[in-house]
Scaffold this motif. Structure first.
Motif, PDB file in Angstrom:
ATOM      1  N   TYR A 111      14.078  30.974  -3.555  1.00 31.58           N
ATOM      2  CA  TYR A 111      14.154  30.976  -1.867  1.00 31.58           C
ATOM      3  C   TYR A 111      15.072  32.253  -1.651  1.00 31.58           C
ATOM      4  CZ  TYR A 111      15.217  29.826   2.577  1.00 31.58           C
ATOM      5  OH  TYR A 111      15.232  29.771   4.158  1.00 31.58           O
ATOM      6  N   PHE A 177       7.633  30.421  -1.752  1.00 29.63           N
ATOM      7  CA  PHE A 177       8.654  30.613  -0.351  1.00 29.63           C
ATOM      8  C   PHE A 177       8.214  31.704   0.520  1.00 29.63           C
ATOM      9  CE2 PHE A 177      11.507  28.085  -3.128  1.00 29.63           C
ATOM     10  CZ  PHE A 177      11.504  26.884  -2.475  1.00 29.63           C
ATOM     11  N   PHE A 199      17.720  25.587   4.147  1.00 26.92           N
ATOM     12  CA  PHE A 199      17.285  25.425   2.784  1.00 26.92           C
ATOM     13  C   PHE A 199      17.223  23.686   2.317  1.00 26.92           C
ATOM     14  CE2 PHE A 199      17.106  24.922  -1.871  1.00 26.92           C
ATOM     15  CZ  PHE A 199      15.921  25.550  -2.276  1.00 26.92           C
TER      16      PHE A 199
END
Lengths: 292, 324
Positions: A111, A177, A199
């Motif tokens: 991420y 992502f 997140f």
């Protein structure tokens, strides 16, 4: 063309009505026969696990045991020569912690690389890509060197921790992502969440399918791993179930029903995975096959 | 602010994209990046980069039973020379080549064939897919156990020998030795059984990406279903996946260890069928624990597989997974 209308459950890639009826029947029969062949090993595991030695080695092939020997199960776990319970426990701990740890580390890193602009993110990404060039199995000598100097030989830490930093999974997470809808996160940012909050509260809850796919495939790989557990598991306390089975298999005297009962027990967790989580597993395979 | 950071600033803004002015260098976005990526990166450095570097260092020493050799044990490139001239090491590469010659085409054909057949069948498709994929749940150890102790057992009660007996064929000692090399049949069938369902899944996924209209257009143009559409529509549509699958099969075959270890006599440490990893395992962790030569061997093998992968990629066109 004969019948192009009834396209309800059309097999993709083949136009309906293509090929005669006969060839489709041949296809189906062939598949059924192949399926039977593919299931033979499973049948043998079950048959042998529930038979007596005499039945397995009988002069005439016996398709099924006359009496189902459930006692083989108890005997396996009572055999002091085979640390079956211990190794099952070790495998469970290793596979679960490996899965959880890998998911945590790789999703956060993936991420970060995909979503947080940083001037080093390309450098980091290339450092990860470079590790994909070399198959992990070949690095077992270097890894052993490190783990043994950390004193983690015959220790579950040595089995788990070095495998957590999986460059390939991290790569998959980054790709995933990159395609995650930005609007969702932006809404969260507007609401005052930082990257960390967005997140955990927005991205992760909306990625359950992806996480399940990656998690299931990590679990299966970890459960079935053999070379690394063999290298690290120098004493029987730290054997995983695969190492225990291998030792059992190469031992001088073998109790056949017990051996197959051990095999049955060893594949049982994965059979459950296949029964209940196959959708995610297939998805995970497709995702991981994406990149050669 | 430290001087170094200041001096880094202009360089980055010169090279950087035309972005809005950076906020604080640490804190905010930068801090977030590092706490997301940092733990993984540190772990990768410790458990991948340091071992590889350390191993490269060890490969220059006579490092038996030690990971910290003394400086007088420095041997330069001797370990590499010994490995490359070692008859057993070269034979292990031949073993891999023979193995790959069997396994790669057969696994590829089997998985592609299964994918086409499963994709074509109209009923029970999910059932077939599950059955062919199920062996993936089996570890190589479990499969070796079944293959060795039940299917290809060298004695009378083994399944293959039972079947052969029905046809009046003598029992065969499948795994006993190299003359004749029946063990290849055992090893190759085992690997195909485990792997082809996995690749079948990849092929099915790719087959479903091929637009239906292509086939329809081909039929309109008079193409015959079957061979013609297969070679001119299906196979080109599977190109990227085929390249990826071929590479995966080769890389997997290169790393073959588990079934050789569990099926063959002496844990696979036999001259006629030692795979590169079996050889490496016995060099580095066998009785000698020669970590110097083991490290040299690992580096050579890593280099070889990198070259093979690159050549294969160059030769077949990079598997840029288009159309996904």
């Amino acid at each position: 063309m004969l019948d192009t209308k009834p396209q309800r459950r059309k097999p993709v890639g083949y136009k309906p009505g293509v090929g005669s009826r006969a060839s489709r029947v041949v296809n189906l029969v062939g598949l059924l026969a192949l399926a039977a062949v593919f299931l033979i090993p499973f049948y043998l595991i079950v048959r042998n696990a529930l038979s007596t030695t005499q039945e397995i080695t009988a002069p005439e092939w016996m398709w099924f045991p006359t009496d189902i020997q459930w006692s083989n199960f108890a005997e396996l776990f009572n055999d002091p020569m085979v640390p079956m319970a211990r190794s099952l426990w070790n495998s469970t701990v290793v596979a679960v912690l490996t899965t959880v740890g890998t998911l945590f580390l790789c999703t956060t890193a993936g991420y970060g690389l995909a979503r947080i602009p940083n001037r080093f993110s390309n450098h980091v990404f290339y450092a990860i890509l470079a590790t994909l060039m070399i198959p992990s199995a070949i690095t077992f000598v270097p890894s052993f060197v490190l783990v043994s100097s950390l004193g983690w030989v015959s220790d579950l830490r040595g089995l788990i921790i070095p495998t957590l930093f999986n460059g390939f999974v991290c790569f998959l997470c980054r790709q995933y992502f990159l395609g995650f809808p930005r609007e969702l996160e932006e809404a969260a940012r507007v609401d005052g969440l930082g990257y960390w909050g967005a997140f955990w509260r927005i991205v992760i809850p909306n990625s359950k399918g992806f996480l399940a796919a990656i998690g299931v495939i990590t679990f299966v790989t970890s459960w079935n791993a053999f070379l690394w557990p063999l290298v690290i598991g120098r004493s029987s306390d730290s054997w995983t179930v695969q190492v225990a089975l291998s030792t059992f298999l190469t031992a001088q005297t073998i109790n056949l029903p017990q051996l197959f009962m051990a095999a049955a027990v060893a594949i049982l967790p994965l059979v459950f995975v296949f029964l209940f989580l196959q959708r995610y597993l297939v998805q995970g395979v497709t995702q991981s096959g994406l990149k050669g | 602010m430290a001087v170094t950071r200041k001096s880094a600033e202009p360089a980055s803004s010169a090279a950087g994209a035309p972005r809005r002015p950076r906020r604080r260098l640490f804190g905010g976005r930068n801090l977030a990046f590092w706490y997301f990526v940092g733990p993984f990166l540190i772990g990768l450095a410790i458990f991948t980069y340091i071992p590889v570097g350390w191993s490269a260092y060890l490969s220059l020493f006579d490092a038996r039973n030690t990971v910290t050799p003394a400086s007088e044990d420095f041997v330069g490139l001797d370990n590499f020379a010994t490995m490359l001239t070692d008859e057993n090491f070269r034979r292990s590469l031949i073993t891999f080549t023979v193995f790959a010659l069997f396994v790669v085409p057969l696994t590829f054909a089997a998985s592609l064939g299964l994918a086409l057949a499963v994709n074509r069948v109209r009923i029970m498709r999910a059932f077939f897919r599950s059955v062919f994929f199920l062996p993936f749940a089996c570890s190589y150890v479990v499969a070796s156990l079944v293959w060795k102790m039940s299917i290809f057992t060298g004695v009378r009660y083994g399944m293959m020998n039972t079947v052969l007996e029905w046809f009046g064929v003598e029992n065969i000692a499948w795994l006993a030795g190299n003359d004749p090399p029946w063990f290849w049949l055992v090893i190759v069938t085992l690997r195909i059984w485990i792997q082809c369902g996995f690749y079948m899944i990849l092929f099915i996924a790719a087959l479903q990406q091929i637009p239906e209209q292509l086939y329809e257009a081909a039929y309109v143009d008079g193409a015959k279903p079957g061979r013609q559409t297969f070679w001119h529509i299906t196979m080109p549509g599977l190109r990227a996946t085929s390249v990826a699958v071929l590479m995966l099969i080769v890389i997997q075959a290169y790393q073959a260890f588990d079934e050789f270890y569990n099926l063959l006599p002496n844990n696979g440490n036999v001259p006629y069928a030692r795979t590169p990893l079996i050889y490496l395992y016995n060099t580095a962790l066998g009785t000698g624990q020669d970590l110097g030569r083991g490290s040299a061997g690992a580096l050579i093998l890593a280099l070889l597989i990198a070259i093979v992968t690159l050549l294969q990629g160059r030769f077949l066109g990079f598997g840029k997974s288009e159309g996904r």
